[in-house]
Write a protein that holds these residues in place. Structure first.
Motif, PDB file in Angstrom:
ATOM      1  N   PRO A  98       0.813  -1.225   0.000  1.00 49.51           N
ATOM      2  CA  PRO A  98       0.000   0.000   0.000  1.00 49.51           C
ATOM      3  C   PRO A  98       0.846   1.275   0.000  1.00 49.51           C
ATOM      4  CG  PRO A  98      -0.896  -1.588   1.549  1.00 49.51           C
ATOM      5  CD  PRO A  98       0.440  -2.122   1.115  1.00 49.51           C
ATOM      6  N   ALA A  99       1.967   1.253   0.712  1.00 45.06           N
ATOM      7  CA  ALA A  99       2.855   2.415   0.705  1.00 45.06           C
ATOM      8  C   ALA A  99       3.515   2.578  -0.661  1.00 45.06           C
ATOM      9  CB  ALA A  99       3.915   2.269   1.789  1.00 45.06           C
ATOM     10  N   ARG A 100       3.841   1.456  -1.271  1.00 49.87           N
ATOM     11  CA  ARG A 100       4.447   1.498  -2.611  1.00 49.87           C
ATOM     12  C   ARG A 100       3.495   2.165  -3.610  1.00 49.87           C
ATOM     13  NH1 ARG A 100       6.794   2.355  -6.320  1.00 49.87           N
ATOM     14  NH2 ARG A 100       8.075   1.093  -7.711  1.00 49.87           N
ATOM     15  N   GLU A 101       2.199   1.931  -3.459  1.00 49.16           N
ATOM     16  CA  GLU A 101       1.208   2.530  -4.352  1.00 49.16           C
ATOM     17  C   GLU A 101       0.933   3.994  -4.013  1.00 49.16           C
ATOM     18  OE1 GLU A 101      -2.226   0.077  -4.020  1.00 49.16           O
ATOM     19  OE2 GLU A 101      -1.271  -1.683  -4.943  1.00 49.16           O
ATOM     20  N   ARG A 102       1.055   4.335  -2.731  1.00 48.59           N
ATOM     21  CA  ARG A 102       0.674   5.684  -2.284  1.00 48.59           C
ATOM     22  C   ARG A 102       1.773   6.713  -2.487  1.00 48.59           C
ATOM     23  NH1 ARG A 102      -0.932   7.258   4.002  1.00 48.59           N
ATOM     24  NH2 ARG A 102      -0.927   9.537   3.710  1.00 48.59           N
ATOM     25  N   PHE A 103       3.032   6.310  -2.285  1.00 47.69           N
ATOM     26  CA  PHE A 103       4.133   7.261  -2.294  1.00 47.69           C
ATOM     27  C   PHE A 103       5.010   7.089  -3.529  1.00 47.69           C
ATOM     28  CE2 PHE A 103       2.998   6.579   2.155  1.00 47.69           C
ATOM     29  CZ  PHE A 103       2.849   7.894   2.609  1.00 47.69           C
ATOM     30  N   GLY A 104       5.717   8.155  -3.881  1.00 46.03           N
ATOM     31  CA  GLY A 104       6.554   8.120  -5.078  1.00 46.03           C
ATOM     32  C   GLY A 104       7.992   7.717  -4.833  1.00 46.03           C
ATOM     33  N   ILE A 105       8.436   7.696  -3.582  1.00 42.78           N
ATOM     34  CA  ILE A 105       9.822   7.363  -3.278  1.00 42.78           C
ATOM     35  C   ILE A 105      10.122   5.918  -3.674  1.00 42.78           C
ATOM     36  CG2 ILE A 105       9.264   6.678  -0.901  1.00 42.78           C
ATOM     37  CD1 ILE A 105      11.990   7.852  -0.071  1.00 42.78           C
ATOM     38  N   ALA A 106      11.310   5.682  -4.234  1.00 42.92           N
ATOM     39  CA  ALA A 106      11.730   4.326  -4.586  1.00 42.92           C
ATOM     40  C   ALA A 106      11.852   3.490  -3.322  1.00 42.92           C
ATOM     41  CB  ALA A 106      13.060   4.363  -5.321  1.00 42.92           C
ATOM     42  N   MET A 107      11.453   2.224  -3.408  1.00 41.05           N
ATOM     43  CA  MET A 107      11.459   1.348  -2.240  1.00 41.05           C
ATOM     44  C   MET A 107      12.178   0.040  -2.534  1.00 41.05           C
ATOM     45  SD  MET A 107       7.638   1.866  -0.632  1.00 41.05           S
ATOM     46  CE  MET A 107       7.002   3.542  -0.357  1.00 41.05           C
ATOM     47  N   VAL A 108      12.826  -0.466  -1.497  1.00 45.90           N
ATOM     48  CA  VAL A 108      13.540  -1.744  -1.539  1.00 45.90           C
ATOM     49  C   VAL A 108      12.974  -2.615  -0.425  1.00 45.90           C
ATOM     50  CG1 VAL A 108      15.784  -2.877  -1.342  1.00 45.90           C
ATOM     51  CG2 VAL A 108      15.626  -0.608  -2.396  1.00 45.90           C
ATOM     52  N   ALA A 109      12.607  -3.844  -0.743  1.00 50.28           N
ATOM     53  CA  ALA A 109      12.037  -4.758   0.246  1.00 50.28           C
ATOM     54  C   ALA A 109      13.129  -5.640   0.841  1.00 50.28           C
ATOM     55  CB  ALA A 109      10.949  -5.618  -0.386  1.00 50.28           C
ATOM     56  N   ASN A 110      13.010  -5.912   2.134  1.00 54.69           N
ATOM     57  CA  ASN A 110      14.033  -6.651   2.867  1.00 54.69           C
ATOM     58  C   ASN A 110      13.359  -7.562   3.901  1.00 54.69           C
ATOM     59  OD1 ASN A 110      16.107  -5.833   5.635  1.00 54.69           O
ATOM     60  ND2 ASN A 110      16.656  -7.303   4.066  1.00 54.69           N
ATOM     61  N   GLY A 111      13.988  -8.715   4.150  1.00 53.78           N
ATOM     62  CA  GLY A 111      13.531  -9.605   5.202  1.00 53.78           C
ATOM     63  C   GLY A 111      13.125 -10.981   4.716  1.00 53.78           C
ATOM     64  N   GLU A 112      13.753 -12.030   5.273  1.00 54.24           N
ATOM     65  CA  GLU A 112      13.387 -13.429   5.028  1.00 54.24           C
ATOM     66  C   GLU A 112      13.495 -13.854   3.564  1.00 54.24           C
ATOM     67  OE1 GLU A 112      12.643 -15.944   7.348  1.00 54.24           O
ATOM     68  OE2 GLU A 112      13.429 -14.401   8.685  1.00 54.24           O
ATOM     69  N   ILE A 113      14.480 -13.351   2.852  1.00 53.86           N
ATOM     70  CA  ILE A 113      14.712 -13.779   1.468  1.00 53.86           C
ATOM     71  C   ILE A 113      15.900 -14.736   1.486  1.00 53.86           C
ATOM     72  CG2 ILE A 113      15.192 -13.064  -0.907  1.00 53.86           C
ATOM     73  CD1 ILE A 113      14.038 -10.303  -0.166  1.00 53.86           C
ATOM     74  N   TRP A 114      15.588 -16.020   1.442  1.00 52.87           N
ATOM     75  CA  TRP A 114      16.610 -17.063   1.550  1.00 52.87           C
ATOM     76  C   TRP A 114      16.852 -17.786   0.229  1.00 52.87           C
ATOM     77  CZ3 TRP A 114      19.071 -17.322   6.205  1.00 52.87           C
ATOM     78  CH2 TRP A 114      18.421 -16.774   7.314  1.00 52.87           C
ATOM     79  N   THR A 115      15.932 -17.663  -0.718  1.00 51.14           N
ATOM     80  CA  THR A 115      16.012 -18.397  -1.980  1.00 51.14           C
ATOM     81  C   THR A 115      15.508 -17.513  -3.122  1.00 51.14           C
ATOM     82  OG1 THR A 115      13.752 -19.267  -1.869  1.00 51.14           O
ATOM     83  CG2 THR A 115      15.485 -20.540  -0.740  1.00 51.14           C
ATOM     84  N   PRO A 116      15.776 -17.888  -4.369  1.00 51.71           N
ATOM     85  CA  PRO A 116      15.182 -17.153  -5.490  1.00 51.71           C
ATOM     86  C   PRO A 116      13.656 -17.159  -5.445  1.00 51.71           C
ATOM     87  CG  PRO A 116      17.011 -18.494  -6.267  1.00 51.71           C
ATOM     88  CD  PRO A 116      16.771 -18.886  -4.844  1.00 51.71           C
ATOM     89  N   GLU A 117      13.080 -18.248  -4.946  1.00 57.19           N
ATOM     90  CA  GLU A 117      11.625 -18.317  -4.840  1.00 57.19           C
ATOM     91  C   GLU A 117      11.102 -17.295  -3.829  1.00 57.19           C
ATOM     92  OE1 GLU A 117      13.296 -21.589  -6.784  1.00 57.19           O
ATOM     93  OE2 GLU A 117      13.696 -21.015  -4.682  1.00 57.19           O
ATOM     94  N   HIS A 118      11.834 -17.110  -2.726  1.00 57.64           N
ATOM     95  CA  HIS A 118      11.463 -16.082  -1.760  1.00 57.64           C
ATOM     96  C   HIS A 118      11.552 -14.693  -2.401  1.00 57.64           C
ATOM     97  CE1 HIS A 118      12.698 -18.915   1.754  1.00 57.64           C
ATOM     98  NE2 HIS A 118      11.421 -19.055   1.449  1.00 57.64           N
ATOM     99  N   ALA A 119      12.568 -14.488  -3.229  1.00 58.86           N
ATOM    100  CA  ALA A 119      12.692 -13.196  -3.910  1.00 58.86           C
ATOM    101  C   ALA A 119      11.485 -12.931  -4.799  1.00 58.86           C
ATOM    102  CB  ALA A 119      13.984 -13.156  -4.737  1.00 58.86           C
ATOM    103  N   ASP A 120      11.032 -13.961  -5.500  1.00 56.24           N
ATOM    104  CA  ASP A 120       9.829 -13.829  -6.338  1.00 56.24           C
ATOM    105  C   ASP A 120       8.626 -13.419  -5.501  1.00 56.24           C
ATOM    106  OD1 ASP A 120      11.186 -14.559  -8.622  1.00 56.24           O
ATOM    107  OD2 ASP A 120      10.529 -16.650  -8.576  1.00 56.24           O
ATOM    108  N   LEU A 121       8.411 -14.126  -4.391  1.00 51.74           N
ATOM    109  CA  LEU A 121       7.267 -13.839  -3.536  1.00 51.74           C
ATOM    110  C   LEU A 121       7.363 -12.449  -2.927  1.00 51.74           C
ATOM    111  CD1 LEU A 121       6.944 -17.274  -1.700  1.00 51.74           C
ATOM    112  CD2 LEU A 121       5.330 -16.313  -3.358  1.00 51.74           C
ATOM    113  N   CYS A 122       8.565 -12.068  -2.519  1.00 60.41           N
ATOM    114  CA  CYS A 122       8.765 -10.747  -1.933  1.00 60.41           C
ATOM    115  C   CYS A 122       8.422  -9.650  -2.937  1.00 60.41           C
ATOM    116  CB  CYS A 122      10.209 -10.607  -1.463  1.00 60.41           C
ATOM    117  SG  CYS A 122      10.613  -8.965  -0.836  1.00 60.41           S
ATOM    118  N   GLN A 123       8.900  -9.792  -4.154  1.00 60.89           N
ATOM    119  CA  GLN A 123       8.604  -8.789  -5.172  1.00 60.89           C
ATOM    120  C   GLN A 123       7.109  -8.728  -5.472  1.00 60.89           C
ATOM    121  OE1 GLN A 123      11.551 -10.215  -8.138  1.00 60.89           O
ATOM    122  NE2 GLN A 123      12.332  -8.135  -8.086  1.00 60.89           N
ATOM    123  N   ARG A 124       6.500  -9.881  -5.552  1.00 57.53           N
ATOM    124  CA  ARG A 124       5.066  -9.918  -5.847  1.00 57.53           C
ATOM    125  C   ARG A 124       4.245  -9.289  -4.730  1.00 57.53           C
ATOM    126  NH1 ARG A 124       2.385 -15.550  -5.178  1.00 57.53           N
ATOM    127  NH2 ARG A 124       2.431 -14.750  -3.032  1.00 57.53           N
TER     128      ARG A 124
END
Length: 327
Positions: free
Chosen positions: A195-221
């Motif tokens: 929701p913050a990504r949709e509301r604000f214009g600042i670039a964002m980076v997600a962090n936390g519990e990314i242990w595998t490429p599959e986790h990276a996919d889920l995190c981005q989604r």
């Protein structure tokens, strides 16, 4: 519908206090896939720090502000006094820092007790004052980024904090998708970033519990962020960023074996021989094995073998037994 990723996604290496120092940044960025590093925090209290403090935590400043493989290293500051923080940010920029990062996410109680890190997430007005003071004093071409959590005890003021960082002049916000109260307990709540990504214009980076490429996919989604930050996941599997990048490009990547990873561990040990006091030589290697054993059973076996060894010669002999045999 399948998720579409841009090929220019960026992966940042997390600034893990007491773990990701200059020698670790050099090793991990040499593997590939990492686009930016951030130093362990420079603690700012009530004075302008001498240059030696910045050089100690970011020796890359002597080499253009990058790791040996060319990855930029931002200097991270932690503190709560806007004016003094701005003075020290300007000092870091003068010394050659390619960017400044602000730590409003550290969950350590000893840091929070002294009004540093995540305790400030309950004070978005102060975060705005710090960010805006630094932005005014930094040269225009020096990026200012901010790292936060979803909140301190809860995430009720999360959007207020995002707004404070954006209006204060930060160009990018990294969000560890847990509150300070959550600590590092799974899961990471990536969906709360969206929701913050949709509301604000600042670039964002997600962090936390990314242990595998599959986790990276889920995190981005779930987060809506294209860029991610890796910490413990990369320490437990040094080729993780490279694997994620190759996958995005449609290339195959064979996960690294223990035989491929061990030379990195031995290189860390050799560096420790040159740079650490004898009683501390084994510390960095044992610490890294603590992360590697999540992925590699051999790391657990090696840790058990060397955990009680103290003498550098004994450690070296034990580690050399695991070096690949010459053909």
């Amino acid at each position: 519908m399948s998720t579409v990723y841009r090929f220019t996604m960026h992966i940042h290496l997390a600034p893990m206090e007491g773990v990701v120092n200059a020698r670790m940044r050099a090793l991990l960025t040499a593997v590939g896939g990492i686009d930016r590093c951030i130093t362990e925090f420079v603690r700012v209290t009530d004075q302008l720090l001498p240059a030696r403090v910045f050089y100690r935590l970011c020796p890359e400043l002597h080499h253009g502000g990058t790791t040996p493989s060319g990855t930029p290293v931002y200097v991270q500051l932690l503190g709560s006094e806007p004016g003094v923080m701005a003075d020290n940010a300007a000092r870091a920029a003068e010394l050659g820092a390619p960017g400044i990062d602000l730590n409003f996410g550290c969950p350590a109680k000893c840091v929070n007790r002294h009004r540093g890190g995540s305790i400030l997430l309950d004070e978005p007005e102060l975060i705005y004052a710090i960010v805006s003071s630094i932005r005014r004093q930094l040269p225009d071409d020096v990026p200012l980024t901010v790292k936060i959590r979803l909140g301190f005890r809860d995430s009720l003021r999360f959007h207020d904090v995002v707004n404070a960082a954006e209006t204060g002049g930060a160009s990018l916000l990294t969000i560890h998708a847990r509150t300070r109260e959550d600590g590092y307990t799974p899961p990471a709540h990536w969906h709360q970033i969206a929701p913050a990504r949709e509301r604000f214009g600042i670039a964002m980076v997600a962090n936390g519990e990314i242990w595998t490429p599959e986790h990276a996919d889920l995190c981005q989604r779930d987060s809506g962020c294209e860029d991610i930050m890796l910490g413990r996941g990369l320490l437990s599997r040094p080729d993780l960023a490279l694997h994620i990048k190759q996958q995005r490009l449609g290339n195959s990547h064979q996960p690294w074996s223990w035989e491929a990873v061990f030379p990195l561990l031995y290189a860390l040990f050799e560096d420790s021989l040159q740079t650490c006091a004898p009683r501390h030589v084994g510390g960095p290697s044992k610490q890294w094995l603590g992360y590697l054993r999540r992925t590699y059973p051999q790391a657990q076996e090696l840790f058990e073998q060397i955990k009680r060894l103290r003498e550098p010669a004994d450690l070296q002999e034990a580690l050399q037994q695991h070096l690949p045999k010459a053909a």
